[in-house]
Write an enzyme that holds these catalytic residues in place. Sequence first.
Site, mmCIF file in Angstrom:
data_model
loop_
_atom_site.group_PDB
_atom_site.id
_atom_site.type_symbol
_atom_site.label_atom_id
_atom_site.label_comp_id
_atom_site.label_asym_id
_atom_site.label_seq_id
_atom_site.Cartn_x
_atom_site.Cartn_y
_atom_site.Cartn_z
ATOM 1 C CB SER A 172 7.264 -74.978 -27.805
ATOM 2 O OG SER A 172 7.615 -73.665 -27.813
ATOM 3 C CG HIS A 199 11.154 -74.266 -28.365
ATOM 4 N ND1 HIS A 199 10.105 -74.161 -29.332
ATOM 5 C CD2 HIS A 199 12.069 -74.877 -28.691
ATOM 6 C CE1 HIS A 199 10.417 -74.621 -30.302
ATOM 7 N NE2 HIS A 199 11.697 -75.265 -30.098
ATOM 8 C CG ASP A 292 12.375 -76.897 -33.161
ATOM 9 O OD1 ASP A 292 12.784 -77.496 -34.304
ATOM 10 O OD2 ASP A 292 12.851 -76.493 -31.995
#
Length: 355
Positions: A172, A199, A292
Amino acid sequence: MPARGKISVLIVDDSGMARAMLRSIFEDEDDFDVVAEAVNGREAIEMVRHLRPGLVTMDLEMPEMGGLEAIEEIMCSKAVPILVVSGVADAQKAFGAMSRGAVDVVAKPNVTSAREVEDFVDKARLVAKIPVITVPRTRSAPAAGPTPVPQAPPPPAAPPAGDGGIIAIAASTGGPQALAALLAAIGRPLSCPMVVAQHISDGFASGMADWLNSISAMPVRLAAEGERLTAGTVYLSPSEWNMSVTESRHIALALRPERQVYRPSCDALLTSVAQVAGRRAVGVILTGMGSDGVAGMEAISKAGGTTLGQDEGSSVIFGMNAIAIERGWVQRVLPLAELAASLLEITGASVGAAP
């Protein structure tokens, strides 16, 4: 002077309409204070020197001096957190800006979309909190983090992944820079495929794949529905879709739910790799905010695969990787600079061998 306790913002864009739009967004928030606007990179450099803003939003295509040159000058003299706010057409160039020191990249938000505005503001808050340091003017390769501390390698948790293995990476905030450094350090095609969920704002994944492809010794491509995995190739998930790997080792793309927070899903990808590759699955969780990827690392660990995590010292945000480590789903916690050697070892390659 910025109001006490607020994030001071310098908006850099040659479009008056774009500057007004960004100013309006920030002025609707209680914790931001727009202290100045610049119409090109040269003005931005001078304003940063005098105002020391807490955040700079930077366009790329501007007259006199563009965003890339301005970012490099700012980060080698008076480093401040820079968020590139760009159109999708500039996606590859936007990721090039990250190699010059920009913290993150985001698409210009559509003010008629409350979700896009909210995502933009959340990203701006996060970027403003990230510590940045002055960097050398010339970069020959992406930064690979601090000098690693030597560690005795633990015994392998699984057989070499080269024969039938799949490497699955979750990332991310700070992930693009980490992936660039990792791929550059690997320096040769691996004996198994690599799949990545990073992400990212919608529309930017293709540009990121092109940027990473220019750095990597392995081809990096945007994943396509039904494509069969090939050893020595890196597949990047589009943000608009959740990627998974099927039993026949083909890529499956499922349209993400509208309200999905993390885009694309790291858990969906890593969990599918655990199911398909089992003990020959390799999970890597890099820098990033949120949780996540944690469930995906759990799945790979429970399947008997190998799990690696980026350590706190080399992470831009020690978040998702921290949670996976705390819960015991990461077998090897390594600085970014050591991850490449570990992957070469796991896939059966000799670190010192010629490509």
